[in-house]
Scaffold this motif. Structure first.
Motif, PDB file in Angstrom:
ATOM      1  N   GLU A  19      86.379  73.662  95.519  1.00 36.40           N
ATOM      2  CA  GLU A  19      87.704  73.012  95.501  1.00 36.40           C
ATOM      3  C   GLU A  19      88.428  73.143  96.836  1.00 36.40           C
ATOM      4  O   GLU A  19      89.573  72.737  96.957  1.00 36.40           O
ATOM      5  CB  GLU A  19      88.558  73.607  94.373  1.00 36.40           C
ATOM      6  CG  GLU A  19      87.950  73.378  92.996  1.00 36.40           C
ATOM      7  CD  GLU A  19      88.796  74.007  91.888  1.00 36.40           C
ATOM      8  OE1 GLU A  19      89.963  73.624  91.749  1.00 36.40           O
ATOM      9  OE2 GLU A  19      88.279  74.890  91.191  1.00 36.40           O
ATOM     10  N   ASP A  20      87.770  73.730  97.833  1.00 32.47           N
ATOM     11  CA  ASP A  20      88.350  73.795  99.181  1.00 32.47           C
ATOM     12  C   ASP A  20      88.084  72.490  99.914  1.00 32.47           C
ATOM     13  O   ASP A  20      87.125  71.775  99.612  1.00 32.47           O
ATOM     14  CB  ASP A  20      87.683  74.911 100.003  1.00 32.47           C
ATOM     15  CG  ASP A  20      88.135  76.314  99.609  1.00 32.47           C
ATOM     16  OD1 ASP A  20      88.979  76.437  98.711  1.00 32.47           O
ATOM     17  OD2 ASP A  20      87.627  77.275 100.230  1.00 32.47           O
ATOM     18  N   ALA A  21      88.927  72.183 100.880  1.00 29.68           N
ATOM     19  CA  ALA A  21      88.681  71.049 101.782  1.00 29.68           C
ATOM     20  C   ALA A  21      89.124  71.464 103.174  1.00 29.68           C
ATOM     21  O   ALA A  21      89.979  72.338 103.321  1.00 29.68           O
ATOM     22  CB  ALA A  21      89.467  69.828 101.318  1.00 29.68           C
ATOM     23  N   ALA A  34      92.556  73.478 103.121  1.00 29.66           N
ATOM     24  CA  ALA A  34      93.301  73.372 101.858  1.00 29.66           C
ATOM     25  C   ALA A  34      92.450  73.971 100.748  1.00 29.66           C
ATOM     26  O   ALA A  34      91.241  73.766 100.705  1.00 29.66           O
ATOM     27  CB  ALA A  34      93.620  71.912 101.554  1.00 29.66           C
ATOM     28  N   ASP A  35      93.084  74.726  99.874  1.00 30.95           N
ATOM     29  CA  ASP A  35      92.391  75.425  98.785  1.00 30.95           C
ATOM     30  C   ASP A  35      92.987  74.915  97.476  1.00 30.95           C
ATOM     31  O   ASP A  35      94.109  75.263  97.119  1.00 30.95           O
ATOM     32  CB  ASP A  35      92.615  76.930  98.988  1.00 30.95           C
ATOM     33  CG  ASP A  35      92.003  77.785  97.889  1.00 30.95           C
ATOM     34  OD1 ASP A  35      91.614  77.244  96.838  1.00 30.95           O
ATOM     35  OD2 ASP A  35      91.953  79.014  98.088  1.00 30.95           O
ATOM     36  N   GLY A  36      92.229  74.056  96.799  1.00 28.84           N
ATOM     37  CA  GLY A  36      92.750  73.409  95.600  1.00 28.84           C
ATOM     38  C   GLY A  36      92.665  74.283  94.360  1.00 28.84           C
ATOM     39  O   GLY A  36      91.837  75.187  94.273  1.00 28.84           O
ATOM     40  N   SER A 197      90.255  79.879 103.970  1.00 28.69           N
ATOM     41  CA  SER A 197      90.758  80.032 102.605  1.00 28.69           C
ATOM     42  C   SER A 197      90.598  81.494 102.184  1.00 28.69           C
ATOM     43  O   SER A 197      89.917  82.276 102.856  1.00 28.69           O
ATOM     44  CB  SER A 197      90.015  79.094 101.648  1.00 28.69           C
ATOM     45  OG  SER A 197      88.636  79.416 101.623  1.00 28.69           O
ATOM     46  N   ASP A 198      91.211  81.861 101.050  1.00 29.34           N
ATOM     47  CA  ASP A 198      91.170  83.262 100.623  1.00 29.34           C
ATOM     48  C   ASP A 198      89.786  83.681 100.134  1.00 29.34           C
ATOM     49  O   ASP A 198      89.554  84.870  99.903  1.00 29.34           O
ATOM     50  CB  ASP A 198      92.246  83.549  99.564  1.00 29.34           C
ATOM     51  CG  ASP A 198      91.989  82.833  98.250  1.00 29.34           C
ATOM     52  OD1 ASP A 198      91.249  81.824  98.245  1.00 29.34           O
ATOM     53  OD2 ASP A 198      92.538  83.276  97.221  1.00 29.34           O
ATOM     54  N   GLY A 199      88.873  82.735 100.010  1.00 30.91           N
ATOM     55  CA  GLY A 199      87.487  83.086  99.688  1.00 30.91           C
ATOM     56  C   GLY A 199      86.829  83.856 100.820  1.00 30.91           C
ATOM     57  O   GLY A 199      85.853  84.589 100.615  1.00 30.91           O
ATOM     58  N   LEU A 200      87.365  83.722 102.043  1.00 33.35           N
ATOM     59  CA  LEU A 200      86.900  84.548 103.162  1.00 33.35           C
ATOM     60  C   LEU A 200      87.697  85.842 103.213  1.00 33.35           C
ATOM     61  O   LEU A 200      87.126  86.942 103.169  1.00 33.35           O
ATOM     62  CB  LEU A 200      87.042  83.794 104.494  1.00 33.35           C
ATOM     63  CG  LEU A 200      86.664  84.633 105.729  1.00 33.35           C
ATOM     64  CD1 LEU A 200      85.176  84.960 105.747  1.00 33.35           C
ATOM     65  CD2 LEU A 200      87.049  83.914 107.030  1.00 33.35           C
ATOM     66  N   ASN A 237      82.960  85.599  95.642  1.00 34.43           N
ATOM     67  CA  ASN A 237      83.659  85.356  94.375  1.00 34.43           C
ATOM     68  C   ASN A 237      84.368  84.006  94.296  1.00 34.43           C
ATOM     69  O   ASN A 237      84.695  83.545  93.210  1.00 34.43           O
ATOM     70  CB  ASN A 237      84.703  86.444  94.129  1.00 34.43           C
ATOM     71  CG  ASN A 237      84.067  87.777  93.796  1.00 34.43           C
ATOM     72  OD1 ASN A 237      82.874  87.840  93.497  1.00 34.43           O
ATOM     73  ND2 ASN A 237      84.845  88.836  93.859  1.00 34.43           N
ATOM     74  N   ASP A 238      84.646  83.411  95.459  1.00 34.97           N
ATOM     75  CA  ASP A 238      85.462  82.194  95.487  1.00 34.97           C
ATOM     76  C   ASP A 238      84.837  81.235  96.506  1.00 34.97           C
ATOM     77  O   ASP A 238      83.917  81.606  97.236  1.00 34.97           O
ATOM     78  CB  ASP A 238      86.884  82.603  95.916  1.00 34.97           C
ATOM     79  CG  ASP A 238      87.923  81.547  95.609  1.00 34.97           C
ATOM     80  OD1 ASP A 238      87.567  80.447  95.136  1.00 34.97           O
ATOM     81  OD2 ASP A 238      89.114  81.815  95.869  1.00 34.97           O
ATOM     82  N   ASN A 239      85.347  80.024  96.541  1.00 38.56           N
ATOM     83  CA  ASN A 239      84.925  79.069  97.573  1.00 38.56           C
ATOM     84  C   ASN A 239      85.363  79.610  98.937  1.00 38.56           C
ATOM     85  O   ASN A 239      86.419  80.212  99.052  1.00 38.56           O
ATOM     86  CB  ASN A 239      85.591  77.709  97.362  1.00 38.56           C
ATOM     87  CG  ASN A 239      85.362  77.123  95.986  1.00 38.56           C
ATOM     88  OD1 ASN A 239      86.264  76.497  95.423  1.00 38.56           O
ATOM     89  ND2 ASN A 239      84.188  77.309  95.411  1.00 38.56           N
TER      90      ASN A 239
HETATM   91 CA    CA Z   1      90.516  80.124  96.804  1.00 38.35          CA
END
Ligand code: CA
Length: 249
Positions: A19-21, A34-36, A197-200, A237-239
């Motif tokens: 869901e990231d772009a 952007a983190d959707g 994004s917060d996935g990093l 854990n996340d995109n």
């Molecule tokens: Ca995220």
């Protein structure tokens, strides 16, 4: 000044979809992450709308090369207006389509022009500047845990593992006026900007990110890959999304 750029996004190890772009255009000097959110499909739509609409708005007002305007205040206004326009479109679209109800997204970007960088930011994606071996966070997370942290109500460690760590206090897609943080940063030859994004940042400590950025002569695409790999090795854990813009000497 001139810049080189690279960007990479990855679904990570746990999620079914990404869901990231992100957006990067070196000629224009515009870079965004952007983190959707809002569940599969909805989050993807929101993050893609955020970067597409912002890009189009900025192009319309600043031209293909971003040089139509040089007044700093005016440029900050245009970037704020772009994010607000994207917000309006996302709100309207989610009101029209039941499947997209409640969708939202973060948006963090930097617009590089001449010898200035213009930051614009909503949510908990981040922009860092890596200069002379030091990593500096340029944005403030609009998140519940960060507000608690700033008031010294919780520790860094607690924030990192808190069950409400994903609750953000500002996002595109929330009805009403959108408050956009903007500020100006100076540019020096060699500066490396990281948008992510917060996935990093939720998986990899800042000190390790700094180590990975400290790779003189390494191709920017390879550094993006190393950042994404580090987040995946830590659990993914996340995109995960990383965009790099390097100001050339
Ligand atoms: Ca995220």
């Amino acid at each position: 000044m001139q810049w080189k750029a690279a960007g990479l996004t990855d679904t990570g190890q746990k999620r079914q979809s990404n869901e990231d772009a992100f957006f990067q255009d070196g000629a224009m000097g515009l870079f965004m992450v952007a983190d959707g959110m809002g569940g599969h499909a909805a989050g993807e739509v929101a993050s893609k709308m955020a970067v597409d609409i912002t890009c189009q708005f900025v192009r319309d007002f600043l031209g293909e090369d971003g040089m139509k305007e040089s007044n700093p205040e005016k440029i900050a206004e245009i970037l704020t207006g772009a994010a607000q326009m994207a917000n309006d479109h996302i709100c309207n679209r989610s009101a029209e389509d039941a499947r997209l109800k409640g969708m939202g997204t973060t948006l963090s970007g930097i617009f590089l022009q001449r010898n200035q960088g213009y930051l614009f930011h909503v949510g908990d994606s981040r922009v860092y500047r890596f200069r002379k071996g030091k990593l500096e966070l340029l944005t403030r997370d609009h998140s519940w845990v960060n507000e608690q942290l700033r008031q010294n109500l919780i520790t860094e460690e607690e924030a990192r593992n808190h069950r409400w760590r994903n609750v953000i206090t500002r996002a595109l897609g929330h009805k009403g006026d959108l408050d956009v943080d903007t500020h100006l940063v100076d540019l020096e030859g060699g500066d490396l900007f990281l948008l992510c994004s917060d996935g990093l940042t939720g998986m990899v400590e800042d000190s390790e990110i700094a180590n990975l950025l400290q790779r003189d002569g390494t191709d920017l695409d390879e550094i993006c890959r190393a950042l994404v790999d580090a987040a995946n090795e830590a659990g993914g854990n996340d995109n995960i999304t990383a965009v790099l813009a390097n100001v050339e000497d």
